[in-house]
Design an enzyme around this catalytic site. Structure first.
Site, PDB file in Angstrom:
ATOM      1  N   HIS A  25       0.812  -1.221   0.000  1.00  0.00           N
ATOM      2  CA  HIS A  25       0.000   0.000   0.000  1.00  0.00           C
ATOM      3  C   HIS A  25       0.846   1.272   0.000  1.00  0.00           C
ATOM      4  O   HIS A  25       0.342   2.348  -0.309  1.00  0.00           O
ATOM      5  CB  HIS A  25      -1.024  -0.006   1.145  1.00  0.00           C
ATOM      6  CG  HIS A  25      -0.485   0.276   2.507  1.00  0.00           C
ATOM      7  ND1 HIS A  25      -0.197  -0.730   3.411  1.00  0.00           N
ATOM      8  CD2 HIS A  25      -0.178   1.436   3.137  1.00  0.00           C
ATOM      9  CE1 HIS A  25       0.236  -0.187   4.541  1.00  0.00           C
ATOM     10  NE2 HIS A  25       0.260   1.124   4.392  1.00  0.00           N
ATOM     11  N   ASP A  55       0.280  -7.680   1.607  1.00  0.00           N
ATOM     12  CA  ASP A  55       0.568  -6.246   1.627  1.00  0.00           C
ATOM     13  C   ASP A  55       2.077  -5.975   1.659  1.00  0.00           C
ATOM     14  O   ASP A  55       2.543  -5.103   2.374  1.00  0.00           O
ATOM     15  CB  ASP A  55      -0.134  -5.542   2.792  1.00  0.00           C
ATOM     16  CG  ASP A  55      -0.133  -4.021   2.623  1.00  0.00           C
ATOM     17  OD1 ASP A  55       0.052  -3.543   1.477  1.00  0.00           O
ATOM     18  OD2 ASP A  55      -0.279  -3.297   3.625  1.00  0.00           O
ATOM     19  N   SER A 137       4.404   2.664   7.835  1.00  0.00           N
ATOM     20  CA  SER A 137       4.120   1.500   7.007  1.00  0.00           C
ATOM     21  C   SER A 137       5.335   1.101   6.184  1.00  0.00           C
ATOM     22  O   SER A 137       5.947   1.934   5.520  1.00  0.00           O
ATOM     23  CB  SER A 137       2.958   1.782   6.054  1.00  0.00           C
ATOM     24  OG  SER A 137       1.756   1.873   6.756  1.00  0.00           O
TER      25      SER A 137
END
Length: 192
Positions: A25, A55, A137
Site C-alpha cells: 500500500h 501487503d 508503514s
C-alpha cells in the site's frame, strides 16, 4: 484537472546490493518511487514485485555495500518481548519507538477488505504496542538484537493515529514473499 499526488512511507534494506522491502500500500499505483536513505542519499526505486495478499512489495535501488537487516525467525518471538519500531511517521525521518509484543498470529481482516474479500489474504500479524503512525508503514519491527522480526503494516485506531495497537507482517512470511518475488516476480501459493 489532474494533480500530482505524493505519498510517503518506510522501507527496510534487506541486502547490501539494494533490495528493499516495504508495504504494497506504500507503493501501490505509484508512477515513480524515490528512496531516501538516512545518510541523505536519494535513489530511484525499481519495483521488483508486489503481493496484495500479504501487503508486501520488493523494490531495488542501484547501490552497493549498503547496511542491511537480517531476517529473524519470527516464530521464536515471545509475547512480552521488547521490540522497536523504526520508520518515518508523519515524514519524521528515522524515528524509533519501543514497546512489547502484545500478541502473535493476529487476524484483523484488513487485507481481506483491501482486496475485495480475497480468499488468499494471509494475516498472522505480530501485534505490538510500540507507537506506529501513518508513514511507519513498510518500516522495521526489530528485536533487541537488531534483527528484523516484522514489517510494520497497520494500526487499529478510531482516530487514524496511534492508539496502542500496531500490526506487523512476521519476518518468516516476509522472507518467503521476498524470495518468491526475486525468483518468480510473484508469490507461489499452493491450494487444496
Amino acid at each position: 484537472q489532474p494533480r500530482e499526488s505524493k505519498a510517503s512511507g518506510s522501507g527496510v534494506i534487506i541486502s547490501k546490493d539494494g533490495y528493499i522491502i516495504t508495504n504494497n500500500h506504500v507503493i501501490d499505483n505509484a508512477n515513480d518511487i524515490q528512496v531516501n536513505l538516512s545518510n541523505n542519499k536519494s535513489y530511484t526505486g525499481k519495483l521488483i514485485g508486489k503481493d496484495k495478499d500479504t501487503d508486501l512489495a520488493l523494490i531495488k535501488i542501484d547501490a552497493t555495500d549498503l547496511p542491511y537487516l537480517n531476517f529473524a525467525n519470527s516464530d521464536s518471538v515471545k509475547i512480552g518481548e521488547w521490540v522497536l519500531a523504526v520508520g518515518n511517521p508523519f515524514n519524521l525521518a528515522s524515528t524509533v519507538t519501543a514497546g512489547i509484543v502484545s500478541a502473535k498470529g493476529r487476524s484483523i481482516n484488513l487485507l481481506e477488505n483491501f482486496n475485495g474479500n480475497s480468499n488468499t489474504a494471509i494475516e498472522s500479524f505480530i501485534q505490538t504496542d510500540a507507537a506506529v503512525n501513518p508513514g511507519n508503514s513498510g518500516g522495521a519491527l526489530v528485536n533487541t538484537q537488531g534483527d528484523l522480526i516484522g514489517i510494520n503494516t497497520a494500526i487499529a485506531s478510531p482516530s487514524g493515529v496511534y492508539a496502542g495497537y500496531a500490526f506487523a507482517v512476521p519476518a518468516n512470511i516476509a522472507s518467503k514473499v521476498v524470495s518468491d518475488l526475486k525468483e518468480y516476480g510473484a508469490v507461489q501459493r499452493a491450494f487444496l
